[in-house]
Design a protein around this motif. Structure first.
Motif, PDB file in Angstrom:
ATOM      1  N   ALA A 205       0.819  -1.214   0.000  1.00  0.00           N
ATOM      2  CA  ALA A 205       0.000   0.000   0.000  1.00  0.00           C
ATOM      3  C   ALA A 205       0.849   1.259   0.000  1.00  0.00           C
ATOM      4  O   ALA A 205       0.345   2.345  -0.294  1.00  0.00           O
ATOM      5  CB  ALA A 205      -0.928  -0.003   1.209  1.00  0.00           C
ATOM      6  N   ASN A 206       2.128   1.140   0.309  1.00  0.00           N
ATOM      7  CA  ASN A 206       3.046   2.276   0.279  1.00  0.00           C
ATOM      8  C   ASN A 206       3.961   2.260  -0.933  1.00  0.00           C
ATOM      9  O   ASN A 206       4.901   3.060  -1.014  1.00  0.00           O
ATOM     10  CB  ASN A 206       3.901   2.294   1.558  1.00  0.00           C
ATOM     11  CG  ASN A 206       3.112   2.742   2.769  1.00  0.00           C
ATOM     12  OD1 ASN A 206       2.668   3.882   2.843  1.00  0.00           O
ATOM     13  ND2 ASN A 206       2.918   1.850   3.723  1.00  0.00           N
ATOM     14  N   SER A 207       3.725   1.360  -1.880  1.00  0.00           N
ATOM     15  CA  SER A 207       4.597   1.255  -3.049  1.00  0.00           C
ATOM     16  C   SER A 207       4.329   2.406  -4.003  1.00  0.00           C
ATOM     17  O   SER A 207       3.417   3.212  -3.818  1.00  0.00           O
ATOM     18  CB  SER A 207       4.385  -0.091  -3.752  1.00  0.00           C
ATOM     19  OG  SER A 207       3.085  -0.171  -4.302  1.00  0.00           O
ATOM     20  N   ALA A 208       5.117   2.461  -5.045  1.00  0.00           N
ATOM     21  CA  ALA A 208       5.104   3.615  -5.948  1.00  0.00           C
ATOM     22  C   ALA A 208       3.747   3.845  -6.609  1.00  0.00           C
ATOM     23  O   ALA A 208       3.421   4.965  -6.995  1.00  0.00           O
ATOM     24  CB  ALA A 208       6.180   3.433  -7.023  1.00  0.00           C
ATOM     25  N   GLY A 209       2.956   2.788  -6.741  1.00  0.00           N
ATOM     26  CA  GLY A 209       1.663   2.931  -7.409  1.00  0.00           C
ATOM     27  C   GLY A 209       0.601   3.606  -6.571  1.00  0.00           C
ATOM     28  O   GLY A 209      -0.487   3.912  -7.058  1.00  0.00           O
ATOM     29  N   TYR A 210       0.893   3.832  -5.296  1.00  0.00           N
ATOM     30  CA  TYR A 210      -0.093   4.427  -4.397  1.00  0.00           C
ATOM     31  C   TYR A 210       0.510   5.676  -3.751  1.00  0.00           C
ATOM     32  O   TYR A 210       1.653   5.674  -3.324  1.00  0.00           O
ATOM     33  CB  TYR A 210      -0.504   3.426  -3.316  1.00  0.00           C
ATOM     34  CG  TYR A 210      -1.190   2.207  -3.882  1.00  0.00           C
ATOM     35  CD1 TYR A 210      -2.571   2.176  -4.059  1.00  0.00           C
ATOM     36  CD2 TYR A 210      -0.453   1.097  -4.271  1.00  0.00           C
ATOM     37  CE1 TYR A 210      -3.199   1.061  -4.594  1.00  0.00           C
ATOM     38  CE2 TYR A 210      -1.075  -0.022  -4.809  1.00  0.00           C
ATOM     39  CZ  TYR A 210      -2.451  -0.029  -4.971  1.00  0.00           C
ATOM     40  OH  TYR A 210      -3.056  -1.131  -5.503  1.00  0.00           O
ATOM     41  N   HIS A 211      -0.285   6.728  -3.673  1.00  0.00           N
ATOM     42  CA  HIS A 211       0.212   7.999  -3.172  1.00  0.00           C
ATOM     43  C   HIS A 211      -0.617   8.427  -1.966  1.00  0.00           C
ATOM     44  O   HIS A 211      -1.623   7.830  -1.629  1.00  0.00           O
ATOM     45  CB  HIS A 211       0.157   9.059  -4.271  1.00  0.00           C
ATOM     46  CG  HIS A 211       0.847   8.662  -5.543  1.00  0.00           C
ATOM     47  ND1 HIS A 211       2.215   8.635  -5.673  1.00  0.00           N
ATOM     48  CD2 HIS A 211       0.348   8.230  -6.738  1.00  0.00           C
ATOM     49  CE1 HIS A 211       2.538   8.235  -6.888  1.00  0.00           C
ATOM     50  NE2 HIS A 211       1.428   7.971  -7.556  1.00  0.00           N
ATOM     51  N   GLY A 212      -0.187   9.519  -1.331  1.00  0.00           N
ATOM     52  CA  GLY A 212      -0.922  10.041  -0.191  1.00  0.00           C
ATOM     53  C   GLY A 212      -0.205   9.768   1.113  1.00  0.00           C
ATOM     54  O   GLY A 212       0.984   9.465   1.157  1.00  0.00           O
ATOM     55  N   THR A 213      -0.952   9.847   2.196  1.00  0.00           N
ATOM     56  CA  THR A 213      -0.401   9.654   3.532  1.00  0.00           C
ATOM     57  C   THR A 213       0.150   8.240   3.689  1.00  0.00           C
ATOM     58  O   THR A 213      -0.512   7.275   3.292  1.00  0.00           O
ATOM     59  CB  THR A 213      -1.494   9.891   4.591  1.00  0.00           C
ATOM     60  OG1 THR A 213      -2.038  11.202   4.406  1.00  0.00           O
ATOM     61  CG2 THR A 213      -0.924   9.777   5.995  1.00  0.00           C
ATOM     62  N   PRO A 214       1.349   8.085   4.248  1.00  0.00           N
ATOM     63  CA  PRO A 214       1.904   6.736   4.448  1.00  0.00           C
ATOM     64  C   PRO A 214       0.969   5.852   5.263  1.00  0.00           C
ATOM     65  O   PRO A 214       0.355   6.287   6.239  1.00  0.00           O
ATOM     66  CB  PRO A 214       3.206   7.011   5.207  1.00  0.00           C
ATOM     67  CG  PRO A 214       3.582   8.396   4.814  1.00  0.00           C
ATOM     68  CD  PRO A 214       2.286   9.140   4.665  1.00  0.00           C
ATOM     69  N   VAL A 215       0.866   4.615   4.853  1.00  0.00           N
ATOM     70  CA  VAL A 215      -0.004   3.630   5.504  1.00  0.00           C
ATOM     71  C   VAL A 215       0.791   2.897   6.576  1.00  0.00           C
ATOM     72  O   VAL A 215       1.879   2.381   6.305  1.00  0.00           O
ATOM     73  CB  VAL A 215      -0.557   2.641   4.463  1.00  0.00           C
ATOM     74  CG1 VAL A 215      -1.212   1.449   5.137  1.00  0.00           C
ATOM     75  CG2 VAL A 215      -1.550   3.342   3.539  1.00  0.00           C
ATOM     76  N   GLN A 216       0.243   2.838   7.798  1.00  0.00           N
ATOM     77  CA  GLN A 216       0.964   2.210   8.894  1.00  0.00           C
ATOM     78  C   GLN A 216       0.189   1.082   9.562  1.00  0.00           C
ATOM     79  O   GLN A 216       0.682   0.485  10.521  1.00  0.00           O
ATOM     80  CB  GLN A 216       1.309   3.265   9.961  1.00  0.00           C
ATOM     81  CG  GLN A 216       2.172   4.396   9.451  1.00  0.00           C
ATOM     82  CD  GLN A 216       2.589   5.340  10.551  1.00  0.00           C
ATOM     83  OE1 GLN A 216       3.132   4.915  11.571  1.00  0.00           O
ATOM     84  NE2 GLN A 216       2.352   6.619  10.361  1.00  0.00           N
ATOM     85  N   THR A 217      -1.004   0.768   9.064  1.00  0.00           N
ATOM     86  CA  THR A 217      -1.812  -0.281   9.686  1.00  0.00           C
ATOM     87  C   THR A 217      -2.392  -1.209   8.635  1.00  0.00           C
ATOM     88  O   THR A 217      -2.553  -0.828   7.464  1.00  0.00           O
ATOM     89  CB  THR A 217      -2.976   0.326  10.498  1.00  0.00           C
ATOM     90  OG1 THR A 217      -3.932   0.914   9.589  1.00  0.00           O
ATOM     91  CG2 THR A 217      -2.478   1.389  11.473  1.00  0.00           C
TER      92      THR A 217
END
Length: 402
Positions: A205-217
């Protein structure tokens, strides 16, 4: 082109920008032909260079590649007028009729849209790479002469594939499928105790294909990824080598680390809720804090299967020496968010003079999880961590209750 036309060992090119989709394609293909010679790249320019330098028997390329897109690669391959035509599977997030009409004149062997249907992809690969009724068995390479366990583990540290699976992923996905499709909350409930699944989905969910707030859960990851992508990533983990440990001694160690992760995560969740903090983030940090030890156990399974000797003493010494380093390497290589990595580090120790309340929570929760059933909470209630959080024996007692 049919499977009988292929050489004994096919050479395959996979071109996919997203690292987790790329890994999934690799695993599905190796599950069909474990002996395939694979070249894997992340951009179209590199793929074009490889196509000029080598002869391939199958290409899987994503249309949305950076540099030279997958459709341009397909056009270049067809302009060579190879006979029979080189099998080329074009992958794309475009499922509109205009895109399909644009691709069809170039005669892709298959046009598959994201999220991929794993069964369909597997069947396509079997049709292209295997004769009917054929299967391929690959022996596990023996250890190099003179290889020692410490040297083996040091070499594997930077390429470790993560932890063994705690959850039966096929059963978990099946239980989460309903009339309306994949129930994300049900899936989260099924897999949240599994460190490997949690880490992979957060990383994806934090890879290059997804943007925005970092996912931590895990919750945020499942809601950021397309449901079909989450399902594919989870199912793809089951295709990897040694995701289920076979050695009883390693299983016993894994069970202890899994239980410690789950207990500390649950304590952290309850404490965070009591203190009105981010309980999901605290849960994630604790469920992941033994990821390195578990990844090491999986590498020890590789060592054993390759012919290496293994006993309880060797397992314990390896965990003491390499466990923390494996965890650090994985969290960095998978690019887990820095804030989450810092919170995971707080489960082990508190450094510096200023601590976030979440860091105090996860530190206290892991201390609680390490207590035996015969040890009380009195001493823990008097610890610096508890005092900073302003929680006493009564609060810890409530947290620890089943």
């Amino acid at each position: 082109m049919t499977a009988v036309d292929l050489p004994a060992v096919p050479r395959v090119l996979i071109a996919e920008a997203d690292p987790w989709s790329r890994d999934l394609l690799k695993q599905v293909l190796l599950n069909v032909r474990c002996d395939a010679r694979l070249d894997v790249c992340a951009d179209g320019q590199q793929a074009a260079t490889l196509l000029r330098e080598k002869t391939y028997d199958l290409i899987l390329a994503d249309w949305e590649l950076p540099g030279v897109d997958g459709l341009s690669l397909l056009r270049s391959v067809r302009e060579q007028r190879r006979s029979p035509a080189l099998p080329f599977i074009l992958l794309s997030s475009r499922n509109d009729s205009a895109s399909v009409r644009e691709a069809l004149p170039l005669a892709p062997t298959a046009y598959l849209t994201h999220p991929l249907n794993m069964e369909s992809l597997t069947q396509r690969l079997q049709d292209l790479l295997l004769n009917e009724g054929e299967s391929v068995y690959c022996e596990i390479p023996a250890l190099a002469p003179g290889m020692t366990l410490p040297a083996f583990l040091e070499r594997r540290r930077e390429v470790s594939d993560g932890a063994p699976l705690r959850v039966d992923v096929k059963a978990a996905v099946q239980r989460s499928l309903g009339p309306e499709g994949l129930d994300l909350q049900q899936l989260e409930d099924q897999v949240r105790i599994d460190p490997q699944i949690t880490a992979v989905l957060i990383a994806a969910a934090n890879s290059a294909g997804y943007h925005g707030t970092p996912v931590q859960t895990l919750h945020a990851a499942l809601n950021k990824l397309v449901p079909g992508q989450s399902m594919n990533l989870i199912l793809g983990l089951a295709l990897k080598h040694n995701v289920v440990l076979g050695d009883p001694g390693l299983v016993a160690y894994a069970e202890r680390h899994w239980q410690l992760s789950e207990d500390s995560a649950e304590y952290a969740r309850r404490l965070a809720r009591m203190l009105e903090l981010d309980h999901q983030r605290c849960y994630s940090a604790c469920i992941l804090h033994r990821l390195g030890d578990l990844a090491l156990l999986r590498c020890l399974e590789d060592w054993r299967q390759a012919g290496g000797a293994l006993d309880d003493e060797a397992i314990g010494e390896s965990l003491d020496t390499f466990g923390a380093a494996y965890g650090s390497a994985l969290r960095t290589r998978w690019r887990l968010p820095l804030e989450l990595r810092q919170l995971i580090a707080a489960t082990y120790s508190l450094e510096g003079g200023v601590y976030s309340r979440e860091a105090l929570v996860v530190n206290l929760a892991t201390q609680m999880a390490r207590l035996t059933e015969h040890e009380g909470l009195q001493e823990l209630a008097g610890s610096k961590t508890a005092r900073l959080l302003k929680v006493g024996l009564s609060e810890l007692t409530r947290v620890r209750k089943p």
